[in-house]
Design an enzyme around this catalytic site. Structure first.
Site, PDB file in Angstrom:
ATOM      1  CG  HIS A  77     -23.478   1.368  67.686  1.00 55.98           C
ATOM      2  ND1 HIS A  77     -22.176   0.980  67.449  1.00 55.98           N
ATOM      3  CD2 HIS A  77     -24.242   0.292  67.398  1.00 55.98           C
ATOM      4  CE1 HIS A  77     -22.163  -0.277  67.022  1.00 55.98           C
ATOM      5  NE2 HIS A  77     -23.408  -0.724  66.989  1.00 55.98           N
ATOM      6  CG  ASN A 150     -19.938  -3.747  64.865  1.00 53.55           C
ATOM      7  OD1 ASN A 150     -20.207  -2.558  64.995  1.00 53.55           O
ATOM      8  ND2 ASN A 150     -20.789  -4.708  65.147  1.00 53.55           N
ATOM      9  CE1 TYR A 364     -28.606  -0.727  60.818  1.00 52.47           C
ATOM     10  CE2 TYR A 364     -27.185   1.118  61.322  1.00 52.47           C
ATOM     11  CZ  TYR A 364     -27.475  -0.224  61.410  1.00 52.47           C
ATOM     12  OH  TYR A 364     -26.644  -1.052  62.104  1.00 52.47           O
TER      13      TYR A 364
HETATM   14 FE1  HDE Z   1     -26.559  -1.494  63.922  1.00 48.54          FE
HETATM   15  N1  HDE Z   1     -27.876  -0.065  64.429  1.00 48.54           N
HETATM   16  N2  HDE Z   1     -28.048  -2.854  63.831  1.00 48.54           N
HETATM   17  N3  HDE Z   1     -25.209  -3.000  63.561  1.00 48.54           N
HETATM   18  N4  HDE Z   1     -25.056  -0.206  64.041  1.00 48.54           N
HETATM   19  C1  HDE Z   1     -27.582   1.215  64.694  1.00 48.54           C
HETATM   20  O1  HDE Z   1     -28.729   3.116  63.920  1.00 48.54           O
HETATM   21  C2  HDE Z   1     -29.355  -2.559  63.789  1.00 48.54           C
HETATM   22  C3  HDE Z   1     -25.510  -4.309  63.332  1.00 48.54           C
HETATM   23  C4  HDE Z   1     -23.734  -0.421  63.735  1.00 48.54           C
HETATM   24  O2  HDE Z   1     -22.002   5.651  64.470  1.00 48.54           O
HETATM   25  C5  HDE Z   1     -28.803   2.073  64.858  1.00 48.54           C
HETATM   26  O3  HDE Z   1     -28.173   5.298  63.815  1.00 48.54           O
HETATM   27  C6  HDE Z   1     -30.117  -3.748  63.554  1.00 48.54           C
HETATM   28  C7  HDE Z   1     -24.386  -5.006  62.797  1.00 48.54           C
HETATM   29  C8  HDE Z   1     -22.966   0.783  63.955  1.00 48.54           C
HETATM   30  O4  HDE Z   1     -24.043   6.356  64.120  1.00 48.54           O
HETATM   31  C9  HDE Z   1     -29.936   1.115  64.507  1.00 48.54           C
HETATM   32  C10 HDE Z   1     -29.220  -4.756  63.471  1.00 48.54           C
HETATM   33  C11 HDE Z   1     -23.393  -4.067  62.718  1.00 48.54           C
HETATM   34  C12 HDE Z   1     -23.887   1.729  64.390  1.00 48.54           C
HETATM   35  C13 HDE Z   1     -29.221  -0.187  64.297  1.00 48.54           C
HETATM   36  C14 HDE Z   1     -27.915  -4.196  63.627  1.00 48.54           C
HETATM   37  C15 HDE Z   1     -23.926  -2.820  63.201  1.00 48.54           C
HETATM   38  C16 HDE Z   1     -25.166   1.089  64.425  1.00 48.54           C
HETATM   39  C17 HDE Z   1     -28.922   2.787  66.160  1.00 48.54           C
HETATM   40  C18 HDE Z   1     -29.477  -6.242  63.254  1.00 48.54           C
HETATM   41  C19 HDE Z   1     -21.954  -4.254  62.245  1.00 48.54           C
HETATM   42  C20 HDE Z   1     -23.581   3.154  64.814  1.00 48.54           C
HETATM   43  C21 HDE Z   1     -28.571   4.236  65.881  1.00 48.54           C
HETATM   44  C22 HDE Z   1     -30.249  -6.527  62.116  1.00 48.54           C
HETATM   45  C23 HDE Z   1     -21.842  -4.659  60.865  1.00 48.54           C
HETATM   46  C24 HDE Z   1     -23.571   4.100  63.654  1.00 48.54           C
HETATM   47  C25 HDE Z   1     -28.447   4.317  64.457  1.00 48.54           C
HETATM   48  C26 HDE Z   1     -23.171   5.482  64.115  1.00 48.54           C
HETATM   49  C27 HDE Z   1     -26.356   1.740  64.781  1.00 48.54           C
HETATM   50  C28 HDE Z   1     -29.879  -1.297  63.983  1.00 48.54           C
HETATM   51  C29 HDE Z   1     -26.745  -4.977  63.636  1.00 48.54           C
HETATM   52  C30 HDE Z   1     -23.123  -1.631  63.275  1.00 48.54           C
HETATM   53  C31 HDE Z   1     -31.077   1.035  65.492  1.00 48.54           C
HETATM   54  C32 HDE Z   1     -31.621  -3.813  63.451  1.00 48.54           C
HETATM   55  C33 HDE Z   1     -24.325  -6.477  62.360  1.00 48.54           C
HETATM   56  C34 HDE Z   1     -21.481   0.948  63.763  1.00 48.54           C
HETATM   57  O5  HDE Z   1     -30.576   1.489  63.320  1.00 48.54           O
END
Ligand code: HDE
Length: 691
Positions: A77, A150, A364
């Site tokens: 992202h 999402n 996160y």
């Molecule tokens: Fe994320 N995801 N994600 N994700 N995600 C990040 O956090 C992660 C997942 C989502 O505008 C990271 O700040 C893992 C699902 C958005 O700043 C990180 C897993 C969904 C954003 C991270 C998921 C999301 C992130 C990278 C699986 C939808 C952007 C930068 C367990 C429900 C937020 C950050 C923004 C961002 C990890 C799966 C949505 C690395 C480990 C499912 C919208 O922490």
């Protein structure tokens, strides 16, 4: 300054460089230490042409700060854009939750929402085929609630353990660092074809949901099941939905590819412009609420993030509205530094045991420390709650707010103000869910059906949308070099539906289909759900859309002005594309403001187009290849097209004269600007694709 120089003067240095002197009473440039700077263009040297001196603290500070301007981009992202706004609560929801923001009808809570793509780097183009992030920070009176969702209601995987592999496979290959910001490559499809749980999400990612027209026209989903708790501790299960009041809309794939070249900032520009214009985008927040009895009868496990709950089974109840009405003042300070954390929840909301969500809650916080470099990232204004905060955390890198006095622990016996205490009555309480079981590393067998909802999604699409899924899969798999991976994917598609598998196989030139994949659990047929189609939820409105008018000098004044009026009345906007940037007038000699030269304003930037020319000047368009592309692209992207008589030579030149259909309007002879704009409400004349 010498006596001959006045404040505000521009003076020339000995090397010919220009120096602006400060105007009287205006700010003088200083260093970070507050020392006034006399020359911001020349370093301190030993002799006019000699080497730079190490003692030059002004140069050293300037370069030092510049060298450290970047922070690590988000590992996923990275590419995103955000805006401020508010959430307005519709009704008191105290029978479901004690979350403070849902207690009072009409209450407004400030929000900050960031939209993003997942796979591309910070500078990647906006129209990549990808999932979009939809993350909202609610600054409630009882702390920050981050709903980090999402634009697709399900996910590729069921357990956080697989996330790094998924993302490694989707991003560029580590040896060659390409392809970037796209999934059309071997590594991605290799991983997916070995991950049957991803099949439902793959259907969404290959649909037009992954190429939205803009952030304003897409839905958002919390994805996981969450809990809502009343004051008395009664729990309900919930799923969160954002529904855009602008309706849903996506672009055509070929159009997306061209937008990426023409305006890689298409989505961020769209959001920024609509807010600047005062056309504020709005989304309703809806909840699906369900209880234990529903869990018994539902075909799937609500802790499995690869499944959705069809709206026909549990309706979405709107509970409030989000309005985004303010652009950021500074991109880095706000959009780049905002730190969303799924574990940021408030009293009245709780997590479920979804293993994906549980992993996110760990990830996160970890990632924010990496990106922002200090546990004090919560003190950056965009991350700070707008309610009082009192605790005994202290110190750390960049500590800006250490409390006065000697009390930094609790319990304590000091008289101090504030001297906060935990409150069992009003403080955050987790739901007391009974838990038992052995320590195991397994997946629940209730997660084992991987194909039924993928099939339901495909069957819920209109024929046009189904054709787009076939095209997208054909495109993506055609970029996969290894045949065994392509065939393995076809095996999965056969289990989803034979219709899809055979259409993709035909496009790929595969004559003998491979055996179907063997599912862990036989899929079941589910009724289609209208809510899953974009075209059935486009809202029948042209409000907030853009018409591109390609015109020539001396264009018919009445026709052009009437078109302009109709576009405005529909709540849309109009941009003029012409062979010259200035000097264009209508037939009455009135100047027309031009927004783009023909080469810089292709039709892919607009929702509908008009081409109107004067007889004497139409040649100017015939001579320009981009003008011909303007028309033919608009046609092949199924846009509504308005034109006048003089344009028939142009239609002829691009071979469209014989192909005019019900989506093309001769607004001079056969119809009017009013009829054209009325037709535009359905957004695209997709039927054109089916001929
Ligand atoms: Fe994320 N995801 N994600 N994700 N995600 C990040 O956090 C992660 C997942 C989502 O505008 C990271 O700040 C893992 C699902 C958005 O700043 C990180 C897993 C969904 C954003 C991270 C998921 C999301 C992130 C990278 C699986 C939808 C952007 C930068 C367990 C429900 C937020 C950050 C923004 C961002 C990890 C799966 C949505 C690395 C480990 C499912 C919208 O922490």
């Amino acid at each position: 300054m010498n006596e001959n120089q006045d404040s505000g003067d521009v003076i020339r240095g000995e090397g010919g460089e220009l120096h602006q002197l400060p105007e009287k009473g205006k700010t003088t440039l200083t260093t970070q230490q507050g020392v006034p700077v006399s020359d911001n263009q020349n370093s301190l040297k030993a002799g006019v042409r000699g080497p730079t001196l190490m003692e030059d603290q002004i140069l050293r500070e300037k370069l030092f700060h510049f060298d450290h301007e970047r922070i690590p981009e988000r590992v996923v992202h990275a590419r995103g854009y955000a805006a401020h706004g508010y959430f307005e609560n519709y009704e008191n929801l105290s029978d479901i939750t004690c979350a403070d923001l849902f207690q009072r009808k009409g209450e407004k809570t400030p929000v900050f929402t960031r939209f993003s793509t997942v796979a591309g780097a910070k500078g990647s183009p906006d129209l990549a085929r990808d999932v979009r992030g939809f993350a909202t920070k609610f600054y409630t009176k009882e702390g920050n609630w981050d709903l980090v969702g999402n634009n697709i209601p399900v996910f590729f995987i069921q357990d956080a353990m697989k996330f790094p592999d998924l993302i490694h496979a989707a991003k560029e290959a580590p040896d060659r660092a390409f392809p970037q910001a796209q999934t059309a490559h071997d590594n991605f499809w290799d991983f997916i074809s070995l991950t049957p749980e991803s099949m439902h999400m793959v259907m969404w990612a290959m649909s037009d949901r992954a190429i939205p027209r803009s952030f304003r026209f897409m839905e958002g989903f919390g994805v996981h099941t969450f809990l809502m708790l009343t004051k008395e501790g009664k729990a309900s299960f919930v799923k969160f939905h954002w529904k855009p009041l602008q309706g849903l809309q996506s672009v055509a794939w070929n159009e997306a590819l061209k937008i990426n070249g023409m305006d890689p900032d298409f989505h961020r520009r769209d959001l920024w412009e609509s807010i600047e214009k005062g056309d504020y985008p709005e989304w309703e927040l809806g909840i699906q609420v369900f209880d234990e009895t529903f869990l018994e009868r539902f075909e799937f496990d609500v802790l499995d993030a690869t499944k959705l709950i069809p709206e026909e089974q549990v309706p979405v109840t709107p509970v409030g509205k989000m309005v985004l009405n303010k652009n950021v003042d500074n991109f880095f300070a706000e959009t780049e530094q905002v730190a969303f954390c799924t574990q940021n929840i408030v009293p009245g909301i709780d997590h479920s045991a979804d293993p994906l969500l549980q992993g996110r809650n760990f990830s996160y916080l970890d990632t924010q420390l990496k990106r922002l470099g200090s546990p004090n990232f919560t003190k950056i204004p965009i991350n700070q709650p707008k309610c009082p905060m009192h605790n005994f955390h202290q110190d750390g890198h960049m500590a800006v707010e250490n409390p006065k006095g000697r009390v930094n622990y609790e319990p304590n016996s000091w008289e101090a103000e504030p001297n906060p205490r935990a409150c069992p009555m009003s403080g955050f309480r987790s739901h007391s869910t009974p838990l038992e079981g052995e320590k195991v590393r397994v997946r629940s067998e209730t997660f084992a059906d991987h194909y039924s909802q993928a099939r339901m999604f495909f069957n819920s699409q209109t024929p046009i949308e189904q054709a787009h899924i076939v095209d997208a899969l054909s495109f993506e798999l055609s970029k996969v070099a290894r045949e065994d991976i392509r065939l393995r994917m076809l095996g999965h598609l056969r289990v989803i539906t034979e219709k899809l598998a055979s259409a993709v196989a035909e496009n790929l030139g595969v004559e003998t289909l491979p055996d179907p994949a063997s599912p862990a659990r036989e899929p079941i047929d589910l009724p289609p759900s209208e809510a899953l189609s974009i075209l059935l939820n486009s809202g029948n409105t042209f409000k907030g859309r853009k018409v591109g008018v390609l015109l020539t000098n001396k264009v018919d004044a009445t026709l052009f002005r009437e078109l302009e009026k109709q576009v405005k009345d529909a709540g849309a906007s109009l941009e003029v594309v012409a062979p010259m940037r200035t000097g264009i007038t209508d037939s009455k000699g009135k100047a027309i403001d031009v927004d783009h030269l023909v080469d810089g304003g292709p039709s892919v930037l607009f929702d509908a187009v008009a081409v109107i020319a004067s007889k004497e000047s139409v040649q100017a368009l015939l001579d320009e290849k981009p003008a011909l592309d303007f028309l033919s692209d608009a046609y092949y992207h199924c846009k509504f097209i308005a034109f006048n008589e003089a344009v028939s030579v142009l239609l002829d030149a691009v071979g469209l004269k014989q192909k005019l259909d019900a989506g093309c309007f001769d607004i001079e002879k056969a119809s009017s600007p009013t009829e054209f704009i009325e037709a535009c409400k359905v957004l695209r004349f997709w039927e054109r694709e089916q001929h």
